[in-house]
Design a protein around this motif. Structure first.
Motif, PDB file in Angstrom:
ATOM      1  N   LEU A   1      -7.744  -2.868   2.042  1.00  0.00           N
ATOM      2  CA  LEU A   1      -6.875  -2.200   2.746  1.00  0.00           C
ATOM      3  C   LEU A   1      -6.500  -2.873   4.078  1.00  0.00           C
ATOM      4  O   LEU A   1      -5.471  -2.905   4.689  1.00  0.00           O
ATOM      5  CB  LEU A   1      -7.185  -0.791   2.901  1.00  0.00           C
ATOM      6  CG  LEU A   1      -7.140   0.198   1.641  1.00  0.00           C
ATOM      7  CD1 LEU A   1      -7.922   1.301   1.599  1.00  0.00           C
ATOM      8  CD2 LEU A   1      -5.553   0.279   1.197  1.00  0.00           C
TER       9      LEU A   1
ATOM     10  N   HIS B   1       0.859  -1.430  -0.200  1.00  0.00           N
ATOM     11  CA  HIS B   1      -0.117  -0.118   0.072  1.00  0.00           C
ATOM     12  C   HIS B   1       0.823   1.392  -0.010  1.00  0.00           C
ATOM     13  O   HIS B   1       1.944   1.131   0.440  1.00  0.00           O
ATOM     14  CB  HIS B   1      -1.092  -0.002   1.025  1.00  0.00           C
ATOM     15  CG  HIS B   1      -0.245   0.039   2.460  1.00  0.00           C
ATOM     16  ND1 HIS B   1       0.203  -0.788   3.098  1.00  0.00           N
ATOM     17  CD2 HIS B   1      -0.148   1.214   3.192  1.00  0.00           C
ATOM     18  CE1 HIS B   1       0.727  -0.346   4.348  1.00  0.00           C
ATOM     19  NE2 HIS B   1       0.390   0.832   4.499  1.00  0.00           N
TER      20      HIS B   1
ATOM     21  N   ALA C   1      -1.916   7.647  -0.011  1.00  0.00           N
ATOM     22  CA  ALA C   1      -2.904   8.445  -1.127  1.00  0.00           C
ATOM     23  C   ALA C   1      -2.229   9.603  -1.648  1.00  0.00           C
ATOM     24  O   ALA C   1      -2.470   9.891  -2.716  1.00  0.00           O
ATOM     25  CB  ALA C   1      -4.281   8.863  -0.339  1.00  0.00           C
TER      26      ALA C   1
ATOM     27  N   ALA D   1      -7.812   4.358   6.419  1.00  0.00           N
ATOM     28  CA  ALA D   1      -8.142   3.976   4.874  1.00  0.00           C
ATOM     29  C   ALA D   1      -8.243   5.063   4.021  1.00  0.00           C
ATOM     30  O   ALA D   1      -7.811   4.778   2.908  1.00  0.00           O
ATOM     31  CB  ALA D   1      -9.238   3.248   5.044  1.00  0.00           C
ATOM     32  N   ARG D   2      -8.837   6.148   4.437  1.00  0.00           N
ATOM     33  CA  ARG D   2      -8.700   7.357   3.521  1.00  0.00           C
ATOM     34  C   ARG D   2      -7.282   7.674   3.115  1.00  0.00           C
ATOM     35  O   ARG D   2      -7.267   8.375   2.189  1.00  0.00           O
ATOM     36  CB  ARG D   2      -9.570   8.406   4.057  1.00  0.00           C
ATOM     37  CG  ARG D   2     -11.072   8.241   4.291  1.00  0.00           C
ATOM     38  CD  ARG D   2     -11.837   9.317   4.708  1.00  0.00           C
ATOM     39  NE  ARG D   2     -11.441   9.895   6.127  1.00  0.00           N
ATOM     40  CZ  ARG D   2     -12.241   9.438   7.091  1.00  0.00           C
ATOM     41  NH1 ARG D   2     -13.128   8.571   7.041  1.00  0.00           N
ATOM     42  NH2 ARG D   2     -12.025   9.825   8.329  1.00  0.00           N
TER      43      ARG D   2
ATOM     44  N   ASP E   1      -2.202   2.679 -12.034  1.00  0.00           N
ATOM     45  CA  ASP E   1      -3.207   1.674 -12.229  1.00  0.00           C
ATOM     46  C   ASP E   1      -2.954   1.240 -13.679  1.00  0.00           C
ATOM     47  O   ASP E   1      -2.979   1.983 -14.442  1.00  0.00           O
ATOM     48  CB  ASP E   1      -4.638   2.367 -12.023  1.00  0.00           C
ATOM     49  CG  ASP E   1      -5.676   1.165 -11.915  1.00  0.00           C
ATOM     50  OD1 ASP E   1      -5.228  -0.150 -11.447  1.00  0.00           O
ATOM     51  OD2 ASP E   1      -6.757   1.461 -12.326  1.00  0.00           O
TER      52      ASP E   1
ATOM     53  N   VAL F   1      -3.706   3.581  -0.135  1.00  0.00           N
ATOM     54  CA  VAL F   1      -4.330   2.913  -1.269  1.00  0.00           C
ATOM     55  C   VAL F   1      -3.425   1.659  -1.709  1.00  0.00           C
ATOM     56  O   VAL F   1      -2.403   1.645  -1.303  1.00  0.00           O
ATOM     57  CB  VAL F   1      -3.959   3.894  -2.679  1.00  0.00           C
ATOM     58  CG1 VAL F   1      -4.497   3.183  -3.838  1.00  0.00           C
ATOM     59  CG2 VAL F   1      -4.904   5.317  -2.433  1.00  0.00           C
TER      60      VAL F   1
ATOM     61  N   SER G   1      -6.398  -0.199  -5.642  1.00  0.00           N
ATOM     62  CA  SER G   1      -7.742  -0.255  -4.769  1.00  0.00           C
ATOM     63  C   SER G   1      -7.915   0.540  -3.484  1.00  0.00           C
ATOM     64  O   SER G   1      -6.935   0.721  -2.814  1.00  0.00           O
ATOM     65  CB  SER G   1      -8.068  -1.722  -4.589  1.00  0.00           C
ATOM     66  OG  SER G   1      -9.196  -1.918  -3.711  1.00  0.00           O
ATOM     67  N   ARG G   2      -9.149   1.264  -3.519  1.00  0.00           N
ATOM     68  CA  ARG G   2      -9.327   2.037  -2.358  1.00  0.00           C
ATOM     69  C   ARG G   2     -10.390   1.124  -1.466  1.00  0.00           C
ATOM     70  O   ARG G   2     -10.891   1.866  -0.504  1.00  0.00           O
ATOM     71  CB  ARG G   2      -9.692   3.555  -2.665  1.00  0.00           C
ATOM     72  CG  ARG G   2      -8.685   4.313  -3.262  1.00  0.00           C
ATOM     73  CD  ARG G   2      -9.337   5.465  -3.809  1.00  0.00           C
ATOM     74  NE  ARG G   2      -8.049   6.324  -4.246  1.00  0.00           N
ATOM     75  CZ  ARG G   2      -7.514   6.451  -5.329  1.00  0.00           C
ATOM     76  NH1 ARG G   2      -7.980   5.442  -6.360  1.00  0.00           N
ATOM     77  NH2 ARG G   2      -6.557   7.151  -5.586  1.00  0.00           N
ATOM     78  N   ASP G   3     -10.572   0.084  -1.595  1.00  0.00           N
ATOM     79  CA  ASP G   3     -11.504  -0.755  -0.875  1.00  0.00           C
ATOM     80  C   ASP G   3     -11.333  -0.689   0.502  1.00  0.00           C
ATOM     81  O   ASP G   3     -10.061  -1.542   0.713  1.00  0.00           O
ATOM     82  CB  ASP G   3     -11.739  -2.292  -1.617  1.00  0.00           C
ATOM     83  CG  ASP G   3     -12.964  -3.194  -0.996  1.00  0.00           C
ATOM     84  OD1 ASP G   3     -12.997  -3.018   0.240  1.00  0.00           O
ATOM     85  OD2 ASP G   3     -13.185  -4.205  -1.561  1.00  0.00           O
TER      86      ASP G   3
END
Length: 213
Positions: A122, A61, A64, A153-154, A73, A157, A116-118
């Motif tokens: 994460l 990860h 962000a 999580a915000r 991506d 990524v 992924s930002r799921d």
């Protein structure tokens, strides 16, 4: 990567073992003036597992705010994992003339990144990393309030890299006579230190076939 045949490591399981043992790697993407890299700890999904696919998958990860995400991506990436390495003096050889060199073990992984930002993805990555490095009695993500992770999580990524190729170069004096190899091993052990001792052990293991002939 340039890999002479005598330095090639064809054993895929051995390559994944080294990635897991030296999982703080380098994620490289882009080209030319847009080339960029991040130093991050990786997780490994081996081939044949639910997420490993045919060739294995790497997970990590990024923050962000990391500029690397802007063009990551779907793009080709290279991941580099450095194992034991160290200087080798020609004075350690039985056979001369000779020059100094550097012995090392390295693995390169190639693939196409997916981001992924799921939150579930994460959470899984953060939880698995913490379990590896904290151990069973250390800090656990589950000990923190859910609101804490929601905020975390915000700011991160997930990056998933299904591998298309994994290659390893183990330059451990395999091209030298056994007397030279033993001289290097003895001097690395004489110098001591974690890095030198790990390199000496790797050289000793690589020399076993030569000892048996």
């Amino acid at each position: 990567m340039y890999i002479p045949a005598h330095f090639a490591q064809p054993d895929r399981d051995a390559l994944f073992d080294m990635v897991e043992a030296h999982a703080f790697g380098l994620l490289i993407s882009g080209s030319g003036a847009d080339m960029i890299a991040s130093h991050v700890p990786f997780l490994v999904e081996r081939p044949g597992t639910a997420r490993g696919g045919d060739h294995g998958t790497l997970l990590c990860h990024l923050a962000a705010a990391n500029n690397q995400l802007a063009a990551l991506d779907g793009r080709a990436v290279l991941c580099i994992f450095q194992g034991p390495h160290g200087y080798v003096s020609p004075n350690w050889y039985a056979k001369k003339p000779a020059v100094p060199t550097w012995n090392y073990m390295v693995v390169h992984g190639y693939g196409q990144a997916r981001i992924s930002r799921d939150p579930a993805v994460l959470r899984s990555i953060v939880d698995r990393l913490s379990r590896i490095y904290e151990g069973p009695d250390g800090w656990a993500l589950d000990d923190e309030p859910e609101s804490f992770f929601s905020g975390l999580a915000r700011g991160i990524v997930a990056v998933e890299i299904p591998l298309t190729r994994l290659e390893g170069k183990y330059k451990l004096s395999q091209n030298r006579p056994l007397a030279d190899i033993d001289g290097v091993i003895a001097n690395l052990r004489r110098l001591g230190g974690e890095a030198n001792l790990a390199l000496a052990d790797a050289m000793d293991a690589a020399a076993q076939k030569k000892r048996e002939t």
